[in-house]
Write a protein that holds these residues in place. Structure first.
Motif, PDB file in Angstrom:
ATOM      1  N   ALA A  88      -9.646  -5.564 -12.091  1.00  0.00           N
ATOM      2  CA  ALA A  88      -9.190  -4.176 -12.251  1.00  0.00           C
ATOM      3  C   ALA A  88      -9.194  -3.534 -10.870  1.00  0.00           C
ATOM      4  CB  ALA A  88     -10.103  -3.403 -13.201  1.00  0.00           C
ATOM      5  N   GLY A  89      -8.025  -3.181 -10.389  1.00  0.00           N
ATOM      6  CA  GLY A  89      -7.961  -2.602  -9.052  1.00  0.00           C
ATOM      7  C   GLY A  89      -6.635  -1.923  -8.807  1.00  0.00           C
ATOM      8  N   GLY A  90      -6.483  -1.383  -7.613  1.00  0.00           N
ATOM      9  CA  GLY A  90      -5.230  -0.714  -7.294  1.00  0.00           C
ATOM     10  C   GLY A  90      -5.288  -0.050  -5.947  1.00  0.00           C
ATOM     11  N   PHE A  91      -4.262   0.750  -5.652  1.00  0.00           N
ATOM     12  CA  PHE A  91      -4.191   1.435  -4.369  1.00  0.00           C
ATOM     13  C   PHE A  91      -3.385   2.716  -4.500  1.00  0.00           C
ATOM     14  CE2 PHE A  91      -0.448  -1.361  -4.419  1.00  0.00           C
ATOM     15  CZ  PHE A  91       0.574  -0.491  -4.077  1.00  0.00           C
ATOM     16  N   ILE A  92      -3.596   3.597  -3.536  1.00  0.00           N
ATOM     17  CA  ILE A  92      -2.727   4.748  -3.329  1.00  0.00           C
ATOM     18  C   ILE A  92      -2.327   4.730  -1.858  1.00  0.00           C
ATOM     19  CG2 ILE A  92      -4.706   6.287  -2.976  1.00  0.00           C
ATOM     20  CD1 ILE A  92      -2.979   8.591  -4.001  1.00  0.00           C
ATOM     21  N   VAL A  93      -1.049   4.843  -1.612  1.00  0.00           N
ATOM     22  CA  VAL A  93      -0.517   4.916  -0.248  1.00  0.00           C
ATOM     23  C   VAL A  93       0.217   6.241  -0.112  1.00  0.00           C
ATOM     24  CG1 VAL A  93       1.088   3.931   1.430  1.00  0.00           C
ATOM     25  CG2 VAL A  93      -0.315   2.419   0.013  1.00  0.00           C
ATOM     26  N   SER A  94      -0.166   7.023   0.897  1.00  0.00           N
ATOM     27  CA  SER A  94       0.455   8.321   1.144  1.00  0.00           C
ATOM     28  C   SER A  94       1.144   8.297   2.497  1.00  0.00           C
ATOM     29  CB  SER A  94      -0.589   9.442   1.128  1.00  0.00           C
ATOM     30  OG  SER A  94      -1.261   9.494  -0.116  1.00  0.00           O
ATOM     31  N   ALA A  95       2.376   8.779   2.514  1.00  0.00           N
ATOM     32  CA  ALA A  95       3.111   8.845   3.765  1.00  0.00           C
ATOM     33  C   ALA A  95       2.580   9.994   4.608  1.00  0.00           C
ATOM     34  CB  ALA A  95       4.592   9.026   3.488  1.00  0.00           C
ATOM     35  N   LEU A  96       2.317   9.725   5.883  1.00  0.00           N
ATOM     36  CA  LEU A  96       1.891  10.770   6.802  1.00  0.00           C
ATOM     37  C   LEU A  96       3.101  11.610   7.217  1.00  0.00           C
ATOM     38  CD1 LEU A  96      -0.674   8.707   8.884  1.00  0.00           C
ATOM     39  CD2 LEU A  96      -1.153  10.422   7.132  1.00  0.00           C
ATOM     40  N   PRO A  97       2.870  12.824   7.710  1.00  0.00           N
ATOM     41  CA  PRO A  97       3.994  13.746   7.970  1.00  0.00           C
ATOM     42  C   PRO A  97       5.099  13.183   8.858  1.00  0.00           C
ATOM     43  CG  PRO A  97       1.920  14.918   8.074  1.00  0.00           C
ATOM     44  CD  PRO A  97       1.567  13.477   7.920  1.00  0.00           C
ATOM     45  N   ASP A  98       4.743  12.328   9.820  1.00  0.00           N
ATOM     46  CA  ASP A  98       5.753  11.814  10.748  1.00  0.00           C
ATOM     47  C   ASP A  98       6.202  10.395  10.405  1.00  0.00           C
ATOM     48  OD1 ASP A  98       5.714  14.175  12.229  1.00  0.00           O
ATOM     49  OD2 ASP A  98       4.023  13.473  13.455  1.00  0.00           O
ATOM     50  N   ALA A  99       5.983   9.984   9.151  1.00  0.00           N
ATOM     51  CA  ALA A  99       6.380   8.632   8.751  1.00  0.00           C
ATOM     52  C   ALA A  99       7.880   8.428   8.941  1.00  0.00           C
ATOM     53  CB  ALA A  99       5.991   8.380   7.300  1.00  0.00           C
ATOM     54  N   LYS A 100       8.243   7.310   9.530  1.00  0.00           N
ATOM     55  CA  LYS A 100       9.650   7.018   9.812  1.00  0.00           C
ATOM     56  C   LYS A 100      10.316   6.370   8.609  1.00  0.00           C
ATOM     57  CE  LYS A 100       8.869   6.545  14.785  1.00  0.00           C
ATOM     58  NZ  LYS A 100       7.516   7.102  14.707  1.00  0.00           N
ATOM     59  N   GLN A 101      11.602   6.620   8.450  1.00  0.00           N
ATOM     60  CA  GLN A 101      12.335   6.103   7.304  1.00  0.00           C
ATOM     61  C   GLN A 101      12.313   4.581   7.256  1.00  0.00           C
ATOM     62  OE1 GLN A 101      13.667   7.921   4.726  1.00  0.00           O
ATOM     63  NE2 GLN A 101      13.813   5.873   3.817  1.00  0.00           N
ATOM     64  N   GLU A 102      12.427   3.929   8.405  1.00  0.00           N
ATOM     65  CA  GLU A 102      12.419   2.461   8.405  1.00  0.00           C
ATOM     66  C   GLU A 102      11.067   1.912   7.947  1.00  0.00           C
ATOM     67  OE1 GLU A 102      12.353   3.761  12.844  1.00  0.00           O
ATOM     68  OE2 GLU A 102      13.271   4.384  10.957  1.00  0.00           O
ATOM     69  N   ALA A 103       9.983   2.661   8.261  1.00  0.00           N
ATOM     70  CA  ALA A 103       8.660   2.254   7.788  1.00  0.00           C
ATOM     71  C   ALA A 103       8.556   2.411   6.275  1.00  0.00           C
ATOM     72  CB  ALA A 103       7.571   3.059   8.489  1.00  0.00           C
ATOM     73  N   LEU A 104       9.123   3.484   5.758  1.00  0.00           N
ATOM     74  CA  LEU A 104       9.141   3.685   4.309  1.00  0.00           C
ATOM     75  C   LEU A 104       9.923   2.581   3.618  1.00  0.00           C
ATOM     76  CD1 LEU A 104       9.751   7.545   4.262  1.00  0.00           C
ATOM     77  CD2 LEU A 104       7.669   6.383   3.500  1.00  0.00           C
ATOM     78  N   ASP A 105      11.057   2.194   4.187  1.00  0.00           N
ATOM     79  CA  ASP A 105      11.867   1.132   3.601  1.00  0.00           C
ATOM     80  C   ASP A 105      11.097  -0.184   3.580  1.00  0.00           C
ATOM     81  OD1 ASP A 105      13.901   2.958   3.282  1.00  0.00           O
ATOM     82  OD2 ASP A 105      14.972   2.366   5.110  1.00  0.00           O
ATOM     83  N   ARG A 106      10.399  -0.493   4.681  1.00  0.00           N
ATOM     84  CA  ARG A 106       9.621  -1.736   4.739  1.00  0.00           C
ATOM     85  C   ARG A 106       8.486  -1.714   3.728  1.00  0.00           C
ATOM     86  NH1 ARG A 106      10.016  -0.925  10.349  1.00  0.00           N
ATOM     87  NH2 ARG A 106       7.836  -0.216  10.406  1.00  0.00           N
ATOM     88  N   PHE A 107       7.876  -0.542   3.578  1.00  0.00           N
ATOM     89  CA  PHE A 107       6.764  -0.420   2.630  1.00  0.00           C
ATOM     90  C   PHE A 107       7.231  -0.706   1.205  1.00  0.00           C
ATOM     91  CE2 PHE A 107       4.857   2.678  -0.400  1.00  0.00           C
ATOM     92  CZ  PHE A 107       3.661   2.016  -0.598  1.00  0.00           C
TER      93      PHE A 107
END
Length: 286
Positions: A168-187
């Motif tokens: 039983a487990g999991g995660f939460i990932v939050s984008a920081l204010p200056d997160a780049k779009q390419e980083a979001l796509d990779r994530f």
């Protein structure tokens, strides 16, 4: 091995993330309720999601109280959590036997979150319509709409027909204010391709291993690790203080009509008995 919650940021400063392994905690919680495997799954998903969100948005002695109500056969799901890794919860109908999570929870309802701040502040409550009834999706929607923090909450529970919790487990990932779009796509691509969370835990790769499957080891900076557990049981003295909040007419009715009182703790299933003498002492002290 104790259950843990791990906090980290990515070295490229695009994401803040928290991961949790709550396997033993859920097995203990499941023992309190006569729950089906589906009931345990629902309870686990709610406990894990609540812990992740509370650790993402709370600090100090603040607490989070959550109600999930989707008008499904599971009924209400209620959880409470602290910023220090304590949690508890229950499913109104833990014996639910539907084939999937969404059918058990339902989709015509809401997720309500109350943040209990310091002693001088009024609690803040936010409510959102259920996004899907999968619970982690609904917390994701809450984070975006009420907290206005673009985040992904994802949890996983593996429980067998004998009610044994394997992971039983999991995660939460939050984008920081200056997160780049390419980083979001990779994530999002990494999340789509990652193995199921329960597989990572069952292979012994640990809590931090959940995050490594998304970001890799080289792009993570671990900030802290803490143990997580269920809230300790309330003492009989604490229940007596609760009874003392009733007026004397109500307490006298318990003495005369019921010759005592029995309190059932919804979180643990414990039954606490008060005889007539104990009830009279509570009235006398008032």
């Amino acid at each position: 091995m104790a259950d843990t919650i791990v906090r980290a940021i990515t070295k490229d400063n695009n994401f803040r993330t928290i991961a949790i392994d709550g396997t033993e905690m859920l097995q203990q919680a499941a023992s309190f309720h006569q729950a089906t495997p589906m009931g345990i799954n629902l309870l686990g998903r709610a406990l894990l999601s609540t812990l992740l969100v509370s650790n993402a948005i709370l600090k100090g002695d603040e607490r989070l109280a959550v109600t999930i109500e989707g008008n499904g056969p599971a009924g209400k799901i209620v959880t409470e959590s602290s910023a220090t890794g304590l949690v508890r919860g229950y499913v109104t109908n833990p014996q639910v036997q539907t084939a999937d999570i969404v059918s058990a929870v339902g989709t015509e309802g809401f997720l309500r979150v109350t943040k209990e701040m310091d002693g001088e502040s009024q609690p803040f409550t936010g409510s959102v319509a259920l996004a899907s009834g999968r619970i982690d999706d609904d917390f994701t929607y809450y984070m975006l709409t009420s907290e206005q923090i673009p985040s992904l909450v994802m949890v996983d529970v593996a429980v067998d027909e004998n009610k044994q919790v394997h992971a039983a487990g999991g995660f939460i990932v939050s984008a920081l204010p200056d997160a780049k779009q390419e980083a979001l796509d990779r994530f999002y691509q990494a999340v789509e391709n990652m193995p199921e969370i329960n597989q990572t835990l069952q292979k012994g790769q640990g809590t931090f291993g959940i995050l490594e499957r998304i970001f890799g080891n080289d792009n993570l900076k671990q900030l802290s690790t803490e143990e997580v557990s269920l809230y300790p049981d309330l003492t009989k003295r604490e229940y007596a203080r609760m009874l003392a909040t009733l007026n004397n007419d109500q307490l006298q009715e318990m003495v005369e009509d019921d010759q005592g009182a029995e309190i059932v703790d919804r979180f643990t299933g414990n039954k606490i008995q008060f005889n007539t003498e104990e009830l009279q002492n509570i009235m006398d002290q008032k």
